[in-house]
Design an enzyme around this catalytic site. Structure first.
Site, PDB file in Angstrom:
ATOM      1  N   SER A   1      46.625  17.153  19.489  1.00 24.64           N
ATOM      2  CA  SER A   1      46.179  18.555  19.583  1.00 24.64           C
ATOM      3  C   SER A   1      45.822  18.860  21.032  1.00 24.64           C
ATOM      4  CB  SER A   1      44.925  18.756  18.722  1.00 24.64           C
ATOM      5  OG  SER A   1      44.324  19.999  19.017  1.00 24.64           O
TER       6      SER A   1
ATOM      7  N   TYR B   1      36.588  15.697  16.116  1.00 23.05           N
ATOM      8  CA  TYR B   1      38.037  15.879  15.915  1.00 23.05           C
ATOM      9  C   TYR B   1      38.765  15.812  17.263  1.00 23.05           C
ATOM     10  CZ  TYR B   1      42.318  18.671  15.135  1.00 23.05           C
ATOM     11  OH  TYR B   1      43.614  19.136  15.105  1.00 23.05           O
TER      12      TYR B   1
ATOM     13  N   LYS C   1      41.655  13.125  18.564  1.00 22.84           N
ATOM     14  CA  LYS C   1      42.985  13.523  19.039  1.00 22.84           C
ATOM     15  C   LYS C   1      43.251  12.967  20.446  1.00 22.84           C
ATOM     16  CE  LYS C   1      44.541  15.822  15.467  1.00 22.84           C
ATOM     17  NZ  LYS C   1      45.762  15.409  14.767  1.00 22.84           N
TER      18      LYS C   1
HETATM   19  P1  NAP Z   1      47.739  22.379   7.246  1.00 25.70           P
HETATM   20  O1  NAP Z   1      48.579  23.578   7.343  1.00 25.70           O
HETATM   21  O2  NAP Z   1      46.363  22.536   6.752  1.00 25.70           O
HETATM   22  O3  NAP Z   1      48.587  21.346   6.355  1.00 25.70           O
HETATM   23  C1  NAP Z   1      47.964  20.384   5.701  1.00 25.70           C
HETATM   24  C2  NAP Z   1      49.004  19.477   5.044  1.00 25.70           C
HETATM   25  O4  NAP Z   1      48.439  18.197   5.044  1.00 25.70           O
HETATM   26  C3  NAP Z   1      49.285  19.843   3.612  1.00 25.70           C
HETATM   27  O5  NAP Z   1      50.636  19.512   3.324  1.00 25.70           O
HETATM   28  C4  NAP Z   1      48.347  18.924   2.825  1.00 25.70           C
HETATM   29  O6  NAP Z   1      48.854  18.753   1.522  1.00 25.70           O
HETATM   30  C5  NAP Z   1      48.420  17.665   3.711  1.00 25.70           C
HETATM   31  N1  NAP Z   1      47.287  16.752   3.719  1.00 25.70           N
HETATM   32  C6  NAP Z   1      45.976  17.052   3.886  1.00 25.70           C
HETATM   33  N2  NAP Z   1      45.250  15.918   3.879  1.00 25.70           N
HETATM   34  C7  NAP Z   1      46.106  14.886   3.702  1.00 25.70           C
HETATM   35  C8  NAP Z   1      45.971  13.480   3.616  1.00 25.70           C
HETATM   36  N3  NAP Z   1      44.771  12.878   3.683  1.00 25.70           N
HETATM   37  N4  NAP Z   1      47.084  12.728   3.447  1.00 25.70           N
HETATM   38  C9  NAP Z   1      48.302  13.309   3.368  1.00 25.70           C
HETATM   39  N5  NAP Z   1      48.499  14.626   3.440  1.00 25.70           N
HETATM   40  C10 NAP Z   1      47.407  15.417   3.603  1.00 25.70           C
HETATM   41  O7  NAP Z   1      47.590  21.603   8.660  1.00 25.70           O
HETATM   42  P2  NAP Z   1      48.348  21.862  10.054  1.00 25.70           P
HETATM   43  O8  NAP Z   1      47.642  22.918  10.785  1.00 25.70           O
HETATM   44  O9  NAP Z   1      49.788  21.995   9.792  1.00 25.70           O
HETATM   45  O10 NAP Z   1      48.035  20.509  10.835  1.00 25.70           O
HETATM   46  C11 NAP Z   1      48.983  19.483  10.945  1.00 25.70           C
HETATM   47  C12 NAP Z   1      48.641  18.635  12.153  1.00 25.70           C
HETATM   48  O11 NAP Z   1      48.636  19.443  13.322  1.00 25.70           O
HETATM   49  C13 NAP Z   1      47.275  17.949  12.112  1.00 25.70           C
HETATM   50  O12 NAP Z   1      47.374  16.678  12.696  1.00 25.70           O
HETATM   51  C14 NAP Z   1      46.422  18.840  12.996  1.00 25.70           C
HETATM   52  O13 NAP Z   1      45.331  18.143  13.563  1.00 25.70           O
HETATM   53  C15 NAP Z   1      47.436  19.231  14.041  1.00 25.70           C
HETATM   54  N6  NAP Z   1      47.102  20.446  14.775  1.00 25.70           N
HETATM   55  C16 NAP Z   1      47.000  21.646  14.151  1.00 25.70           C
HETATM   56  C17 NAP Z   1      46.680  22.764  14.900  1.00 25.70           C
HETATM   57  C18 NAP Z   1      46.569  24.145  14.294  1.00 25.70           C
HETATM   58  O14 NAP Z   1      46.125  25.074  14.991  1.00 25.70           O
HETATM   59  N7  NAP Z   1      46.944  24.356  13.053  1.00 25.70           N
HETATM   60  C19 NAP Z   1      46.465  22.652  16.277  1.00 25.70           C
HETATM   61  C20 NAP Z   1      46.593  21.416  16.862  1.00 25.70           C
HETATM   62  C21 NAP Z   1      46.915  20.318  16.117  1.00 25.70           C
HETATM   63  P3  NAP Z   1      47.951  18.185   0.294  1.00 25.70           P
HETATM   64  O15 NAP Z   1      46.820  19.133   0.116  1.00 25.70           O
HETATM   65  O16 NAP Z   1      48.897  18.140  -0.871  1.00 25.70           O
HETATM   66  O17 NAP Z   1      47.516  16.819   0.721  1.00 25.70           O
END
Ligand code: NAP
Length: 283
Positions: free
Chosen positions: A174, A187, A191
């Site tokens: 991130s 968090y 990261k």
């Molecule tokens: P998201 O939209 O909330 O997606 C969450 C996904 O993760 C869902 O498919 C969920 O499905 C699954 N999940 C949650 N906990 C899990 C676990 N313990 N094991 C396996 N699957 C799990 O999240 P996102 O924003 O796409 O984030 C994805 C990655 O990008 C993360 O590493 C996050 O730190 C990083 N990131 C995100 C942002 C942002 O702004 N969104 C920014 C920087 C980095 P289930 O509920 O079925 O498990």
């Protein structure tokens, strides 16, 4: 041959040569997609950034394994990707569960014959607050899922990649790993740890032709960032810090991951790539 068939055969012979060449090239390109035949596991890939990455890897020719904790979510993602013509399988996996991680890898190998790509995308952030205010149990949970489970999944796939004499791992970090966010203290540090994990694992497996890289997204419109994105005042404040003047869509993280998994990135390993619309990223 019926008259229509004769006519169309004649037309094809008489078609200007440059048109024929273009048709042949298009067919060749379709069978030479950048990840054709590769087998890819993407964790946490039934929603958000993970789903966008799984979709892109599938569109680029990989056999994709989508996974997350809930079977219903896995089934939905599989149906969506199948509908797009991707080669896809779904295997539920809570990354913090050892049996789930082992099943994810063993079933992938059983179904597709190996593993070429791991995209470790799962992360949690169960708290909001500064790093000094983080309770021990929450700190442990964040580091377990965001860092330790990424390492453990790598430990499971590397032997298969070594057997195949190559592979690619991508960790999802991130922008907060480069520039800690006050409200995401622990968090952010987890990261940052992934940036180091990338370099450490990359060094250890480079001689096996396994490349390990990391992508650090900025703020992306997903459920993970919903609290921020759905609050107009908070969104405005955050957007002001993004030189491109907007937050990202999940698919904007997918191309860089696909590139890093492909042979186009064959000389790139141990690197951390930021896709954050120009947000400050000096560590
Ligand atoms: P998201 O939209 O909330 O997606 C969450 C996904 O993760 C869902 O498919 C969920 O499905 C699954 N999940 C949650 N906990 C899990 C676990 N313990 N094991 C396996 N699957 C799990 O999240 P996102 O924003 O796409 O984030 C994805 C990655 O990008 C993360 O590493 C996050 O730190 C990083 N990131 C995100 C942002 C942002 O702004 N969104 C920014 C920087 C980095 P289930 O509920 O079925 O498990």
């Amino acid at each position: 041959m019926v008259a229509g068939g004769v006519l169309s055969a004649l037309r094809s012979v008489l078609r200007p040569s440059h048109q024929r060449i273009r048709m042949i090239t298009t067919t060749a390109c379709a069978s030479q997609r950048s990840l054709a035949g590769k087998v890819a596991i993407v964790t946490a890939s039934t929603d958000g950034i993970g789903l966008a990455i799984a979709r892109r890897l599938g569109e680029d020719g990989a056999h994709v394994v989508v996974s997350s904790r809930k079977q219903a979510n896995v089934d939905k993602a599989v149906a969506e990707l199948e509908g797009l013509g991707c080669s896809v399988a779904g295997i539920p996996c809570h990354v913090a569960k050892k049996d789930d991680r082992e099943t994810l890898v063993s079933k992938t190998v059983e179904k597709f014959g190996g593993v070429d790509i791991l995209v470790s995308n799962a992360a949690v952030n169960p708290t909001v607050g500064g790093v000094l205010d983080c309770p021990e149990s929450i700190w442990d949970k964040i580091f377990e899922v965001n860092v330790k489970n990424a390492l453990q999944l790598s430990q499971l796939v590397v032997p298969h990649m070594q057997k195949q004499k190559g592979g690619a791992i991508v960790y999802v970090s991130s922008i907060a790993g480069f520039h800690p966010m006050n409200l995401l203290g622990a968090y952010s540090v987890s990261k940052t740890a992934l940036l180091g994990l990338t370099k450490a694992v990359a060094q250890q497996v480079a001689s096996d032709n396994i490349r390990v890289n990391c992508v650090a997204p900025g703020i992306v419109k997903t459920k993970f960032s919903a609290a921020l994105v759905e609050n107009p005042a908070a969104l405005e404040k955050v957007t002001e810090q993004v030189p491109l003047g907007r937050i990202a869509e999940p698919h904007e993280m997918a191309g860089i991951v696909s590139f890093l998994c492909s042979d186009d990135a064959s000389y790139i390993t141990g690197e951390n790539y930021i896709a954050a619309g120009g947000m400050p990223s000096r560590l």
